[in-house]
Design a protein around this motif. Structure first.
Motif, PDB file in Angstrom:
ATOM      1  N   TYR A 150       0.841  -1.196   0.000  1.00  0.00           N
ATOM      2  CA  TYR A 150       0.000   0.000   0.000  1.00  0.00           C
ATOM      3  C   TYR A 150       0.872   1.240   0.000  1.00  0.00           C
ATOM      4  CZ  TYR A 150       0.753  -0.408   5.091  1.00  0.00           C
ATOM      5  OH  TYR A 150       1.313  -0.561   6.340  1.00  0.00           O
ATOM      6  N   ASP A 151       0.380   2.264  -0.646  1.00  0.00           N
ATOM      7  CA  ASP A 151       1.121   3.512  -0.765  1.00  0.00           C
ATOM      8  C   ASP A 151       0.129   4.661  -0.716  1.00  0.00           C
ATOM      9  OD1 ASP A 151       3.253   5.187  -1.009  1.00  0.00           O
ATOM     10  OD2 ASP A 151       4.017   4.314  -2.867  1.00  0.00           O
ATOM     11  N   GLN A 152       0.621   5.847  -0.419  1.00  0.00           N
ATOM     12  CA  GLN A 152      -0.273   6.989  -0.280  1.00  0.00           C
ATOM     13  C   GLN A 152       0.447   8.271  -0.645  1.00  0.00           C
ATOM     14  OE1 GLN A 152       1.162   5.617   2.481  1.00  0.00           O
ATOM     15  NE2 GLN A 152       2.433   7.443   2.822  1.00  0.00           N
ATOM     16  N   GLU A 153      -0.366   9.270  -0.974  1.00  0.00           N
ATOM     17  CA  GLU A 153       0.124  10.617  -1.220  1.00  0.00           C
ATOM     18  C   GLU A 153      -0.893  11.566  -0.607  1.00  0.00           C
ATOM     19  OE1 GLU A 153       2.347  12.137  -4.971  1.00  0.00           O
ATOM     20  OE2 GLU A 153       0.231  12.591  -5.279  1.00  0.00           O
ATOM     21  N   ILE A 154      -0.433  12.422   0.273  1.00  0.00           N
ATOM     22  CA  ILE A 154      -1.329  13.273   1.050  1.00  0.00           C
ATOM     23  C   ILE A 154      -1.048  14.731   0.726  1.00  0.00           C
ATOM     24  CG2 ILE A 154      -2.056  13.936   3.373  1.00  0.00           C
ATOM     25  CD1 ILE A 154      -1.137  11.124   4.280  1.00  0.00           C
ATOM     26  N   GLY A 155      -2.101  15.442   0.345  1.00  0.00           N
ATOM     27  CA  GLY A 155      -1.981  16.859   0.039  1.00  0.00           C
ATOM     28  C   GLY A 155      -2.673  17.704   1.091  1.00  0.00           C
ATOM     29  N   ASN A 156      -1.988  18.713   1.559  1.00  0.00           N
ATOM     30  CA  ASN A 156      -2.451  19.641   2.582  1.00  0.00           C
ATOM     31  C   ASN A 156      -2.612  18.965   3.935  1.00  0.00           C
ATOM     32  OD1 ASN A 156      -3.261  22.020   3.809  1.00  0.00           O
ATOM     33  ND2 ASN A 156      -5.413  21.740   3.266  1.00  0.00           N
ATOM     34  N   SER A 157      -1.480  18.575   4.475  1.00  0.00           N
ATOM     35  CA  SER A 157      -1.394  18.101   5.860  1.00  0.00           C
ATOM     36  C   SER A 157      -0.019  18.497   6.372  1.00  0.00           C
ATOM     37  CB  SER A 157      -1.571  16.582   5.932  1.00  0.00           C
ATOM     38  OG  SER A 157      -1.508  16.130   7.277  1.00  0.00           O
ATOM     39  N   SER A 158       0.031  18.929   7.611  1.00  0.00           N
ATOM     40  CA  SER A 158       1.292  19.413   8.173  1.00  0.00           C
ATOM     41  C   SER A 158       2.406  18.398   7.995  1.00  0.00           C
ATOM     42  CB  SER A 158       1.117  19.723   9.662  1.00  0.00           C
ATOM     43  OG  SER A 158       0.215  20.785   9.837  1.00  0.00           O
ATOM     44  N   CYS A 159       3.542  18.899   7.596  1.00  0.00           N
ATOM     45  CA  CYS A 159       4.669  18.047   7.250  1.00  0.00           C
ATOM     46  C   CYS A 159       5.416  17.551   8.495  1.00  0.00           C
ATOM     47  CB  CYS A 159       5.623  18.838   6.350  1.00  0.00           C
ATOM     48  SG  CYS A 159       6.904  17.844   5.597  1.00  0.00           S
ATOM     49  N   ASP A 160       5.819  16.315   8.423  1.00  0.00           N
ATOM     50  CA  ASP A 160       6.680  15.718   9.449  1.00  0.00           C
ATOM     51  C   ASP A 160       6.032  15.716  10.832  1.00  0.00           C
ATOM     52  OD1 ASP A 160       8.961  14.341  10.043  1.00  0.00           O
ATOM     53  OD2 ASP A 160      10.118  16.120  10.609  1.00  0.00           O
ATOM     54  N   VAL A 161       4.716  15.447  10.858  1.00  0.00           N
ATOM     55  CA  VAL A 161       3.989  15.269  12.110  1.00  0.00           C
ATOM     56  C   VAL A 161       3.462  13.840  12.106  1.00  0.00           C
ATOM     57  CG1 VAL A 161       2.047  16.010  13.533  1.00  0.00           C
ATOM     58  CG2 VAL A 161       3.358  17.697  12.219  1.00  0.00           C
ATOM     59  N   HIS A 162       3.846  13.057  13.091  1.00  0.00           N
ATOM     60  CA  HIS A 162       3.514  11.632  13.097  1.00  0.00           C
ATOM     61  C   HIS A 162       2.823  11.260  14.409  1.00  0.00           C
ATOM     62  CE1 HIS A 162       5.982  11.123   9.497  1.00  0.00           C
ATOM     63  NE2 HIS A 162       6.903  11.873  10.099  1.00  0.00           N
ATOM     64  N   ASP A 163       1.663  11.840  14.609  1.00  0.00           N
ATOM     65  CA  ASP A 163       0.906  11.527  15.814  1.00  0.00           C
ATOM     66  C   ASP A 163      -0.324  10.667  15.504  1.00  0.00           C
ATOM     67  OD1 ASP A 163      -0.615  13.358  14.468  1.00  0.00           O
ATOM     68  OD2 ASP A 163      -0.958  14.685  16.177  1.00  0.00           O
ATOM     69  N   GLY A 164      -0.387  10.137  14.269  1.00  0.00           N
ATOM     70  CA  GLY A 164      -1.488   9.255  13.904  1.00  0.00           C
ATOM     71  C   GLY A 164      -2.672   9.948  13.277  1.00  0.00           C
ATOM     72  N   TYR A 165      -2.536  11.257  12.994  1.00  0.00           N
ATOM     73  CA  TYR A 165      -3.649  12.002  12.404  1.00  0.00           C
ATOM     74  C   TYR A 165      -3.145  12.873  11.259  1.00  0.00           C
ATOM     75  CZ  TYR A 165      -5.942  10.767  16.797  1.00  0.00           C
ATOM     76  OH  TYR A 165      -6.455  10.079  17.876  1.00  0.00           O
ATOM     77  N   LEU A 166      -4.068  13.239  10.392  1.00  0.00           N
ATOM     78  CA  LEU A 166      -3.795  14.223   9.355  1.00  0.00           C
ATOM     79  C   LEU A 166      -4.108  15.607   9.908  1.00  0.00           C
ATOM     80  CD1 LEU A 166      -5.464  12.361   6.344  1.00  0.00           C
ATOM     81  CD2 LEU A 166      -3.023  12.472   6.885  1.00  0.00           C
ATOM     82  N   HIS A 167      -3.275  16.588   9.538  1.00  0.00           N
ATOM     83  CA  HIS A 167      -3.420  17.935  10.088  1.00  0.00           C
ATOM     84  C   HIS A 167      -3.540  18.940   8.940  1.00  0.00           C
ATOM     85  CE1 HIS A 167      -2.498  16.693  14.225  1.00  0.00           C
ATOM     86  NE2 HIS A 167      -1.646  15.845  13.666  1.00  0.00           N
ATOM     87  N   PRO A 168      -4.754  19.220   8.503  1.00  0.00           N
ATOM     88  CA  PRO A 168      -4.921  20.174   7.401  1.00  0.00           C
ATOM     89  C   PRO A 168      -4.488  21.571   7.812  1.00  0.00           C
ATOM     90  CG  PRO A 168      -7.041  19.641   8.384  1.00  0.00           C
ATOM     91  CD  PRO A 168      -6.047  18.708   8.999  1.00  0.00           C
ATOM     92  N   GLU A 169      -3.995  22.299   6.829  1.00  0.00           N
ATOM     93  CA  GLU A 169      -3.547  23.663   7.076  1.00  0.00           C
ATOM     94  C   GLU A 169      -4.569  24.647   6.519  1.00  0.00           C
ATOM     95  OE1 GLU A 169       0.257  23.800   5.261  1.00  0.00           O
ATOM     96  OE2 GLU A 169       1.201  22.417   6.691  1.00  0.00           O
TER      97      GLU A 169
END
Length: 375
Positions: free
Chosen positions: A317-336
């Motif tokens: 599995y692979d992914q590409e995420i647009g508009n989420s804070s970079c280099d944050v790995h707390d288990g959630y996506l963080h939109p800006e």
């Protein structure tokens, strides 16, 4: 059978001459099929014949512009037949002017709401065109986004027609496709999972006889880190940070299948999900996070391999995420959000279009954070 005039009808001698003359002219112009004249018509005809014999024919009797009057009569008949349909058409156009060719009044309903795109059956050849630069709102969270024309939620995951591959029957292929869709829905569209809950539906599709994989996912959900981050497979947002802007997540992608390497059928799913969001506690500004996922699964043959019937092997599995804070790995996506600016590491990687499904996901292992050209 002839008619006998009733006692209360006027006799021929009591009818004024101008009425008789008009009747005669109308009778002469009548081009319809012949029919037996009535008693009154016979009386009129006989009187006119006698007048003609005495040289007393009224003006216009068998003389004058018959051709012109004939054209006028046919024209009136034509409008009589067209009158009712034309009135109906005018009424319909008044109620729905867009039915007129070219929509001269500018009331075409398609201009008010974008029509959905056709189902994607293979990778597109180019990125979607530019959209109008509109600001998303709570009422229109997909304004200014190509996703405006995408299908809502799981309806955007349209399964291809199942057919047998090799020795794998059509029924098992259909089962594999349905399980893959269930995995995608549970990982990216389930309301509870998107709001940060454990994605139980997605996990229930995976084969428990892949213990290392399930252990890694469990660790990622329980104690997220750079090495074990659940957002690599699940779309999750912190409920105390953001909340969905409405109930709609836009979806677009396609699914393919082929004969697998474990006596079953292998399925590849490539889908992009667009999430409109607002701050949980703050101004109602709307932003969007775009997540593209490519997963490879297989429904293996339990008669040949030690697998669980009706469960999927997650191969890759692979992914590409647009508009989420970079280099944050707390288990959630963080939109800006635009006014607030980035909250993670400043991006140093290339700029990409998160809506461009014509290219493969960049598998750069440098962990460099990039930027998106649009959201």
């Amino acid at each position: 059978m002839s008619e006998k005039p009733s006692d209360d009808q006027p006799s021929a001698s009591e009818i004024p001459d101008d009425v008789w003359e008009q009747f005669a002219r109308d009778t002469a112009r009548n081009t319809s099929a012949p029919k037996e004249p009535s008693a009154r018509a016979r009386m009129v005809t006989e009187r006119l014949r006698q007048q003609e014999a005495r040289g007393e024919s009224p003006p216009g009797w068998r003389t004058g512009p018959a051709t012109m009057n004939g054209r006028a009569a046919r024209r009136r008949t034509l409008w009589a037949f067209l009158g009712v349909p034309l009135a109906v058409a005018v009424a319909v156009v008044a109620l729905k002017p867009s039915l007129l060719p070219g929509d001269p009044f500018g009331t075409d309903e398609s201009s008010a709401a974008a029509s959905p795109l056709p189902v994607e059956t293979a990778a597109p050849t180019a990125a979607p065109g530019a959209s109008d630069p509109e600001t998303p709102t709570l009422d229109e969270p997909f304004a200014g986004s190509p996703a405006l024309r995408w299908v809502d939620g799981e309806d955007g995951i349209v399964l291809p027609d199942a057919k047998a591959v090799g020795s794998v029957p059509k029924e098992r292929v259909a089962q594999a496709l349905k399980l893959t869709k269930k995995l995608l829905v549970g990982a990216n569209l389930d309301p509870k999972a998107v709001r940060g809950a454990r994605p139980e539906v997605a996990l229930s599709v995976l084969d428990p006889k892949q213990p290392e994989l399930l252990d890694e996912l469990d660790t990622a959900l329980r104690s997220p880190s750079r090495e074990h981050d659940p957002v690599t497979l699940f779309s999750r947002f912190r409920p105390d940070e953001v909340r969905p802007a409405g109930d709609v997540i836009k979806t677009r992608g396609h699914m393919t299948f082929k004969k697998g390497s474990h006596g079953g059928v292998a399925v590849r799913a490539d889908y992009t999900f667009v999430y409109p969001l607002v701050r949980a506690d703050g101004p109602p500004d709307v932003t969007r996070t775009i997540v593209r996922r490519v997963i490879d699964v297989e429904l293996a043959d339990p008669a040949q391999y030690r697998v669980t019937a009706g469960r999927l092997l997650l191969v890759e599995y692979d992914q590409e995420i647009g508009n989420s804070s970079c280099d944050v790995h707390d288990g959630y996506l963080h939109p800006e959000f635009s006014p607030g600016g980035p909250t993670g590491t400043a991006p140093t990687g290339p700029a990409t279009d998160p809506y461009d499904r014509s290219r493969d996901i960049d598998r750069d292992d440098s962990d460099a954070c990039g930027t998106v050209t649009r959201t």
